[in-house]
Design an enzyme around this catalytic site. Structure first.
Site, PDB file in Angstrom:
ATOM      1  N   GLU A 178       1.072   8.059  19.682  1.00 13.69           N
ATOM      2  CA  GLU A 178      -0.012   7.081  19.504  1.00 13.69           C
ATOM      3  C   GLU A 178      -0.436   6.407  20.833  1.00 13.69           C
ATOM      4  OE1 GLU A 178       0.976   4.168  16.756  1.00 13.69           O
ATOM      5  OE2 GLU A 178      -0.948   3.160  16.959  1.00 13.69           O
ATOM      6  N   LYS A 220      -1.742  10.236  16.705  1.00 17.67           N
ATOM      7  CA  LYS A 220      -2.517   9.130  15.995  1.00 17.67           C
ATOM      8  C   LYS A 220      -3.348   8.215  17.160  1.00 17.67           C
ATOM      9  CE  LYS A 220      -0.788   4.944  13.598  1.00 17.67           C
ATOM     10  NZ  LYS A 220       0.150   4.195  12.624  1.00 17.67           N
TER      11      LYS A 220
HETATM   12  P1  13P Z   1      -2.961  -0.663  12.281  1.00 12.52           P
HETATM   13  O1  13P Z   1      -3.721   0.595  11.368  1.00 12.52           O
HETATM   14  O2  13P Z   1      -2.930  -2.085  11.610  1.00 12.52           O
HETATM   15  O3  13P Z   1      -3.747  -0.660  13.596  1.00 12.52           O
HETATM   16  O4  13P Z   1      -1.457  -0.093  12.287  1.00 12.52           O
HETATM   17  C1  13P Z   1      -1.343   1.130  12.566  1.00 12.52           C
HETATM   18  C2  13P Z   1      -0.041   1.324  13.609  1.00 12.52           C
HETATM   19  O5  13P Z   1       0.871   1.901  13.304  1.00 12.52           O
HETATM   20  C3  13P Z   1      -0.310   0.579  15.088  1.00 12.52           C
HETATM   21  O6  13P Z   1       0.790   0.978  15.872  1.00 12.52           O
END
Ligand code: 13P
Length: 346
Positions: A178, A220
């Site tokens: 991510e 992600k």
């Molecule tokens: P949000 O969808 O609130 O951005 O959170 C997703 C997430 O895992 C952030 O690390």
């Protein structure tokens, strides 16, 4: 590492019509969310809240493929003594775990952060695997501002993401990679596009250098959107077209799936954007990976409000969660439309 098994899990995480519930708020972040609804954040209230979601039968069985948990939650039992991990598994979901340990200022890079938590990660992953985790998450944050991001911040965060991903695969855990480009600034969508392209290219370069098997991971990312303080908002179609173009140019086809973060978009915006992207994919059939959700705020804001910490509101909280999960499930297939929003899930 058994790559075939990692690939099976990764594909299940992005199975058609399903997406991931990001319920991995740290104790500090969940306190901020609870403050908004006037609920004291205690070990028990955090458990009760998450138990409410994990016991939402329809949402968990039909729309949610897996749940990202915080360290506290993966060890917790429901009020009747059933481990929360078991509740997820019984609904057919895959338990996952956030393994990064937050961010620290990056030396020599004012205003920029590096995500930490690599020390002893191998030992922690082995414990989480035993507890049932089959995937993990590590979030890097890149901010856009005057003179930033620097190459140092983009590179060191990409390097850490790849080190984490390699350790996960060695532990037979699918890494969610991510790299989040924040939408806090006043930049327009094209600046977000440019920075996200830089970050994704660098991330996949590091994944390659560190021999991470792309078939056994999930990406992600953020979408290409204008910053929250931008005077120039981008419409749904523009966000969808630019995000799809960006991903096509940066994400190899070997990656089984892309599960977006919501990043501060409203519930309905996050759903509309995902839907519009999948409508483009449906038209061209040209997308090599599944495109779905891994939302935190955009899935949970409504159930948090409906629940507001009261046992009497559990059914209302579950209905709100089910509705949002269903809307995003439809969006992941390009089958959502805004008039469905008014029809609450049964
Ligand atoms: P949000 O969808 O609130 O951005 O959170 C997703 C997430 O895992 C952030 O690390």
């Amino acid at each position: 590492m058994n790559l075939a098994d990692l690939n099976t899990i990764a594909r299940a995480m992005v199975a058609p019509g399903k997406g991931i519930l990001a319920a991995d708020e740290s104790s500090g972040t969940i306190k901020k969310r609870f403050d908004v609804i006037g609920v004291e954040s205690t070990e028990t209230s955090r458990r009760d809240y998450r138990e409410m979601m994990f016991r939402s039968k329809q949402a968990m069985s039909d729309y949610i493929s897996g749940v990202i948990l915080y360290d506290e939650t993966i060890w917790q039992d429901a009020a009747d003594g059933t481990p929360l991990v078991k509740l997820i598994e019984q609904a057919g979901g895959i338990p996952g775990i956030k393994v990064d340990e937050g961010t620290q200022p990056l030396p020599n890079c004012p205003g920029e952060l590096i995500t930490v938590g690599l020390d002893k990660l191998a030992e922690r992953l082995a414990k989480y695997y035993k507890q049932g985790a089959r995937f993990a998450k590590w979030r890097a944050v890149i901010d856009i501002g005057a003179g930033i991001p620097s190459y140092a911040a983009v590179h060191t965060n990409a390097h850490a993401l790849a080190r984490y991903a390699a350790l996960c695969q060695q532990a037979q855990i699918v890494p969610i990679v991510e790299p989040e480009v924040l939408m806090d600034g006043d930049h327009d969508i094209d600046r977000c596009y440019e920075v996200t392209e830089f970050v994704l290219k660098e991330t996949f370069q590091e994944l390659y250098y560190q021999k991470v098997a792309l078939e056994g991971m999930i990406l992600k990312p953020n979408m290409a959107v204008a910053g929250k303080k931008s005077a120039k908002k981008a419409g749904v179609q523009e966000v969808a077209e630019k995000t799809v173009k960006l991903l096509k140019s940066c994400v190899p086809a070997a990656v089984p799936g892309i599960a977006f973060l919501s990043g501060g978009q409203s519930d309905e915006e996050a759903t509309a954007h995902l839907d519009a992207m999948n409508k483009i994919g449906g038209l061209t059939s040209g997308l090599p990976w599944g495109l779905t959700f891994s939302y935190g705020r955009a899935l949970q804001a409504a159930p948090q409000k409906a629940w507001s910490g009261k046992a009497d509101n559990v059914a209302a909280g579950q209905a709100a969660f089910t509705h949002r999960a269903k809307m995003n499930s439809l969006a992941s297939k390009g089958e959502w439309s805004s008039d469905l929003e008014s029809k609450k899930a049964a």
